[in-house]
Design a protein around this motif. Structure first.
Motif: not given
Length: 332
Positions: A307-312
């Motif tokens: 989820a954190v990576a997708l936010a990039l």
């Protein structure tokens, strides 16, 4: 293209006993995954060798799903040094200010020949984010996620935003003191929640009382069967955890706590004393009705890292990536 393959990212979850990794699609579909044990080796680079091999294999399998610029989310046992991309897990002594973010980025670029960007957060934040996205906390705007295993970690989502703090270590409940006269923890503090509530801590307490079982799973099974020494060890651990949970609830004004990790899988043998002891600590009117829920996801840490990576790239359940500086682009 497989279901969920659009916006796929690489997620890595580093713990004291194992390291898991997966390529995850934008809807949370796990496309490929693997796990290796965390080695007990004094050489910090030697610990990374099997991780590098695992990541290389996963990237080769899922190369066509990751796109021209690879996004990576890394969750690690803490503390982390977020802005610098370094980790110093209390339960992995060989890694002190170890550059995990750059090592993982180098692996990705070497394997795929593509540029990559990574963000590092604490594993407790990944647990919180995963459960908030797809698990037990999906119906609330604010929650704390926790893991009880070889260590005790935590993270929070506040008003649908990941609350990581200035260094990436916010809500590090395991190293909050609940007994200022207590034994010295491995972190250097006295009477930490983790000292009492982590699986090996409760095992140590039971062995001091004459119990002779091998591990935390055996301890919880014996407690469920009525063994008084095992039961008392878990009572003590859950009372310490209750004090830490109440402290967080009081300070953050959050009423939903989702707890995962190996110890939590014992069910009511740990949740019943935890909820009972909370009544002694969560006494103010706005924290009297705390919800303490078992995690629903087996892989919340991986999904939270995803989820954190997708936010990039502006996708996924987070409105924005953590803003405290742990991003690092790596050219091909």
């Amino acid at each position: 293209m497989p279901a969920g393959a659009e916006e796929a990212v690489l997620a890595v979850d580093i713990g004291g006993t194992k390291v898991a990794a997966a390529v995850v699609g934008g809807d949370g579909t796990v496309l490929v995954e693997d796990v290796v044990p965390t080695l007990a080796d004094p050489d910090p680079e030697a610990l990374y060798v099997p991780i590098h091999a695992m990541l290389g294999s996963l990237l080769e399998q899922a190369a066509d799903t990751l796109g021209p610029h690879v996004r990576v989310g890394i969750g690690s046992a803490g503390p982390v040094h977020g802005p610098e991309g370094l980790i110093s897990p209390v339960n992995v002594p060989a890694w002190r200010r170890w550059p995990v973010r750059d090592r993982v980025l180098r692996t990705v670029v070497t394997a795929l020949g593509r540029p990559a960007t990574a963000v590092l957060v604490g594993d407790g934040h990944c647990i919180a984010m995963g459960e908030h996205w797809l698990g037990a906390g999906r119906d609330v705007d604010s929650m704390v996620g926790m893991v009880i295993s070889t260590g005790v970690g935590g993270g929070a989502v506040i008003d649908n935003v990941l609350f990581a703090g200035a260094s990436g270590n916010a809500v590090h409940i395991g190293h909050t003191s609940v007994n200022f006269l207590g034994p010295r923890c491995v972190c250097g503090c006295h009477g930490c929640v983790e000292f009492y509530a982590r699986g090996p801590g409760m095992v140590d307490a039971a062995r001091a009382g004459g119990w002779e079982g091998p591990d935390a799973r055996a301890l919880t099974l014996d407690a469920a069967a009525g063994n008084p020494v095992a039961t008392e060890a878990i009572e003590q651990g859950m009372r310490a955890l209750a004090a830490g949970v109440a402290e967080l609830a009081t300070n953050l004004d959050v009423t939903t706590f989702v707890i995962g990790g190996g110890v939590s899988k014992a069910g009511e043998v740990v949740f019943e004393p935890l909820r009972r002891h909370l009544r002694d600590f969560a006494t103010l009117h706005y924290v009297r009705d705390l919800r303490v829920l078992p995690a629903e996801l087996e892989n919340a840490g991986l999904l939270g890292a995803a989820a954190v990576a997708l936010a990039l790239s502006g996708h996924g359940p987070l409105r924005e990536a953590p803003a405290w500086g742990s991003l690092a682009p790596q050219p091909a």
